[in-house]
Design an enzyme around this catalytic site. Sequence first.
Site, short mmCIF file in Angstrom:
data_model
loop_
_atom_site.label_atom_id
_atom_site.label_comp_id
_atom_site.label_asym_id
_atom_site.label_seq_id
_atom_site.Cartn_x
_atom_site.Cartn_y
_atom_site.Cartn_z
N SER A 34 0.96 -0.93 0.06
CA SER A 34 0.01 0.13 0.57
C SER A 34 0.81 1.00 0.47
O SER A 34 1.94 1.57 1.18
CB SER A 34 -0.62 0.06 1.52
OG SER A 34 -1.46 1.18 0.97
N HIS B 11 -1.34 -1.45 -4.32
CA HIS B 11 -2.89 -0.80 -3.53
C HIS B 11 -2.52 0.33 -3.30
O HIS B 11 -1.75 0.98 -2.92
CB HIS B 11 -2.76 -1.69 -2.60
CG HIS B 11 -4.21 -1.75 -1.47
ND1 HIS B 11 -4.97 -2.30 -2.00
CD2 HIS B 11 -4.36 -0.85 0.18
CE1 HIS B 11 -5.98 -1.97 -0.76
NE2 HIS B 11 -5.25 -0.82 -0.07
N ASP C 9 -4.96 3.43 -1.89
CA ASP C 9 -6.00 4.32 -0.38
C ASP C 9 -6.89 5.83 -1.25
O ASP C 9 -5.70 6.31 -1.11
CB ASP C 9 -5.65 4.45 0.37
CG ASP C 9 -4.48 2.97 1.25
OD1 ASP C 9 -6.05 1.90 1.33
OD2 ASP C 9 -4.24 2.25 1.56
N MET D 221 -9.49 7.79 -0.07
CA MET D 221 -9.55 8.84 0.30
C MET D 221 -9.82 10.14 0.65
O MET D 221 -10.26 10.72 -0.52
CB MET D 221 -9.00 8.68 1.98
CG MET D 221 -8.38 7.74 1.91
SD MET D 221 -7.89 8.07 3.65
CE MET D 221 -6.71 5.52 3.92
N HIS E 40 -8.44 0.67 -3.73
CA HIS E 40 -9.23 0.75 -2.64
C HIS E 40 -9.68 2.54 -2.41
O HIS E 40 -8.79 3.01 -1.49
CB HIS E 40 -8.58 0.20 -1.90
CG HIS E 40 -9.19 0.28 0.05
ND1 HIS E 40 -8.38 -0.19 0.95
CD2 HIS E 40 -10.49 0.22 0.03
CE1 HIS E 40 -9.45 0.13 1.98
NE2 HIS E 40 -10.71 0.70 1.58
N MET F 35 -12.29 4.37 -0.45
CA MET F 35 -12.93 4.89 0.72
C MET F 35 -13.65 5.95 0.80
O MET F 35 -12.86 7.20 0.62
CB MET F 35 -11.80 5.02 2.10
CG MET F 35 -11.01 3.72 2.13
SD MET F 35 -9.59 3.28 2.92
CE MET F 35 -8.10 3.26 1.77
N MET G 89 -11.30 -6.02 5.77
CA MET G 89 -10.23 -4.85 6.71
C MET G 89 -10.00 -5.15 8.11
O MET G 89 -11.03 -5.13 8.22
CB MET G 89 -11.49 -3.08 6.89
CG MET G 89 -11.90 -2.22 5.05
SD MET G 89 -9.95 -1.86 4.76
CE MET G 89 -8.81 -1.02 6.00
N ASP H 25 -6.45 -6.40 4.29
CA ASP H 25 -5.92 -5.22 4.62
C ASP H 25 -5.72 -4.25 6.03
O ASP H 25 -7.14 -3.95 6.72
CB ASP H 25 -6.68 -3.69 3.51
CG ASP H 25 -6.19 -2.62 3.41
OD1 ASP H 25 -4.99 -2.38 3.99
OD2 ASP H 25 -6.90 -1.71 2.70
#
Length: 228
Positions: A13, A36, A38, A40, A69, A71, A140, A178
Amino acid sequence: MTGHSREPLIAPSILSADFARLAEETAAVHGADWLHVDVMDNHFVPNLTLGLPVVESLLKVTDIPMDCHLMIEDPARWAPPYAEAGAYNVTFHAEATDDPRAVARDIRAAGAKAGLSVKPGTAIEPYLEILRDFDTLLVMSVEPGFGGQKFIPEVLSKVTAVRRLVDSGDLTVVVEIDGGINDDTISAAAEAGVDCFVAGSAVYNAADPAEAVAALRRKAAAASAHLS
Ligand code: DX5
Ligand code: ZN
């Protein structure tokens, strides 16, 4: 053949990487299976990272399949463009939409694999049926939002439940985990039946991130060897 007879996948990540040097940090994990990323939005989680323009730039500098991913709120609106941009897998949160099937359909239509993620406190049972419409399930094992948190072992019961359905041929999802994955926690996750392990701080805080990826893969393979 079950999921366990495959090599474990390791997905570093970049949340734990240096955001001013993302191209070099991506190159530093050569040999990783998935990268990966993230995303957000400061609404679904109390943190803000990066979005589509940065993902588009990263796609130009790496051949590692990108695992986005999301979020974020309103994935129906924001998720498909990540697939159109060329992400390999686009995962969004079950808690963020009333119609996860429709979002998965749009992600697949745009050319990516579709992933569903559940927070630690979200039960998996209500989603088992719709997992047929997904390629990946991201469990998660910390509250989403930040790297470097402690692994929550209780979430492994969700992995076990889904693993059973995959092994019996009722589902075909790749089971991903994760949060808090490191040398101490990866074996338990592998034994529960995880296929793909996200690791942020354990990879990027290591002196040699590529070697950390290889070491995590060896450890997961050893822990799951007897399951195949
Ligand atoms: C947290 C992110 C994770 C994070 C994991 O919300 O989804 O991907 O980077 O970091 P570690 O491996 O340090 O727990
Ligand atoms: Zn993540």
